[in-house]
Design an enzyme around this catalytic site. Structure first.
Site, short mmCIF file in Angstrom:
data_model
loop_
_atom_site.label_atom_id
_atom_site.label_comp_id
_atom_site.label_asym_id
_atom_site.label_seq_id
_atom_site.Cartn_x
_atom_site.Cartn_y
_atom_site.Cartn_z
N PRO A 23 30.84 13.37 42.59
CA PRO A 23 32.05 14.00 42.89
C PRO A 23 32.99 13.09 42.92
CG PRO A 23 30.71 13.48 44.82
CD PRO A 23 30.30 13.29 43.31
N MET A 24 34.71 13.18 43.25
CA MET A 24 35.64 12.07 42.52
C MET A 24 36.90 13.10 42.76
SD MET A 24 34.87 12.26 38.38
CE MET A 24 34.13 14.49 37.64
N CYS A 80 32.03 4.64 48.46
CA CYS A 80 33.61 4.65 47.78
C CYS A 80 34.19 3.28 48.09
CB CYS A 80 34.42 5.46 48.66
SG CYS A 80 35.95 5.94 48.05
N LYS A 140 25.00 8.67 48.89
CA LYS A 140 24.97 8.36 48.01
C LYS A 140 26.40 6.85 48.47
CE LYS A 140 29.45 7.97 45.20
NZ LYS A 140 30.69 8.49 44.88
#
Length: 190
Positions: free
Chosen positions: A23-24, A109, A149
């Site tokens: 995922p970006m 993130c 993540k």
């Protein structure tokens, strides 16, 4: 893979190696995922990450576009970020209503805006809160798998610190942990 693919055992059913599209932010929207699906579909898609704070606010409708998907993208996992377990529960309930195949918690993130909120990679510094979030999400998710993540560290890679962090995550029993092989400080550099 059928949309019934995702269950607590789903990850064990996939042939290894498992190919996923990371995922970006501002990249992996619905249009991009559909292009990828038409060219060479990965085993699992993730959405861009979405703020649980935003989903619990008056601005919720603006964020719903980031959670749109088509059946061609299945299986698809909704990725959320934040630092409030109860807001994660609200987001998970929405994802279940939208019929996502799994839930992912972003604890990796490195962006300053996300870190200032005590979310993303900042949770590496708060294992107690990270565990509370995972437990709350798992309870709300029911039969949907929950993944996390993360990164290999915050400011530097230290094998002992990373092991301690992973042990904290594992104690909350997520179904999958994906590790970005950089620290928060490294951002996206080599």
């Amino acid at each position: 893979l059928k949309n019934t693919f995702m269950s607590k055992r789903c990850w064990k059913k996939l042939k290894t190696p498992i190919l996923v599209m990371a995922p970006m932010a501002n990249v992996t929207n619905m249009a991009f995922r559909q292009i990828v699906a038409s060219c060479g579909k990965p085993d699992v898609f993730w959405t861009e990450f979405v703020s649980v704070d935003g989903l619990c606010s008056a601005g919720k409708d603006r964020l719903l576009k980031d959670l749109r998907f088509d059946k061609k993208e299945r299986p698809i996992v909704a990725q959320f970020f934040g630092n409030d377990p109860q807001k994660f529960v609200t987001a998970v309930k929405l994802a279940k209503k939208m019929k996502f195949d799994g839930i992912d918690i972003n604890m990796g993130c490195p962006d300053k805006k996300i870190i200032k909120q005590g979310a993303g990679a900042d949770l590496i510094l708060n294992a107690k809160l990270a565990k509370k979030i995972i437990v709350a999400v798992k309870k709300a998710a029911g039969s949907l798998p929950v993944s996390v993540k993360t990164r290999i560290g915050y400011s530097k890679y230290d094998k002992k610190e990373f092991k301690k962090w992973l042990e904290a995550l594992l104690s909350a029993r997520p179904d999958v942990i994906t590790v970005h092989g950089r620290t928060r400080k490294m951002m996206y550099a080599d």
